[in-house]
Write a protein that holds these residues in place. Sequence first.
Motif, PDB file in Angstrom:
ATOM      1  N   HIS A  68      42.528  -5.519  64.942  1.00 41.58           N
ATOM      2  CA  HIS A  68      42.667  -5.143  63.535  1.00 41.58           C
ATOM      3  C   HIS A  68      43.507  -3.880  63.446  1.00 41.58           C
ATOM      4  N   HIS A  70      42.994  -0.731  62.218  1.00 43.58           N
ATOM      5  CA  HIS A  70      42.537   0.662  62.210  1.00 43.58           C
ATOM      6  C   HIS A  70      43.278   1.462  63.289  1.00 43.58           C
ATOM      7  N   HIS A 132      34.220  -6.022  58.645  1.00 48.16           N
ATOM      8  CA  HIS A 132      34.595  -4.662  59.068  1.00 48.16           C
ATOM      9  C   HIS A 132      35.928  -4.283  58.423  1.00 48.16           C
ATOM     10  N   ASP A 153      36.113  -4.624  66.436  1.00 50.25           N
ATOM     11  CA  ASP A 153      34.959  -3.958  65.816  1.00 50.25           C
ATOM     12  C   ASP A 153      34.096  -4.962  65.056  1.00 50.25           C
TER      13      ASP A 153
HETATM   14 ZN   LIG Z   1      37.797  -0.570  63.141  1.00 50.34          ZN
END
Ligand SMILES: [Zn+2]
Length: 216
Positions: A68, A70, A132, A153
């Motif tokens: 992802h 982040h 998430h 995550d």
């Molecule tokens: Zn994350």
Amino acid sequence: MCIPLAMVVKRFELAVKHGDIPFKVNVYLVYDIASREGVVIDPGDRAAGLERLIEVEKLNVVAVLNTHGHFDHSDANSYYSGRYGCKVYGSRAEEYNYDRNNADSHPDIFFDDGDVINLDAFTIRVIQTPGHSRGSSNLLVETIGATILFTGDNLFKGKIGRTWPDDEFSARQKQQQLINAIKEKLFCLDGEIKVYPGHGDMTTIGQERLTNRYLI
Ligand SMILES: [Zn+2]
């Protein structure tokens, strides 16, 4: 950590910071012994040990992949794609997260839920379990005789990913969305499949099915 037959997984745990708060994140190097092809998964920062191993093992890094967008999973994307001359793969539904990071983290190639990424030594199936973040993905890496799962995550040993409220849903609703998706899309996989999360220690699908208190 060596899996029988052709695939090797190495975890490098990095210390990163969100504001003043320090925490640890996993960067992974996966490579095929026969072809020497490797992929880097979730480079939230540079990892000296990873670079050394690539050199010592004379590996050809063919892709950087993110579970992802982040920052702690993608900040070193362009560093590694530039250094090894490969593309960065990331989730299309994570564009809003990449936009919040430095521009360098943006993927070259977007994937969607259900996509299959064919690299020479590996096949990588994208299984998305939003909650998430909107496009949070699990990467099922298959090579001859071995299948392993990188859960970012989404799914941790004994835990699941954190969720936050947005304009549409509460944090609790998103947590339920994540729980439902993990049960539906990950828990149907073989119990022996090893699970490598974005933070903390590895586990297996079978162990989490039996012991993860968020999911039983
Ligand atoms: Zn994350």
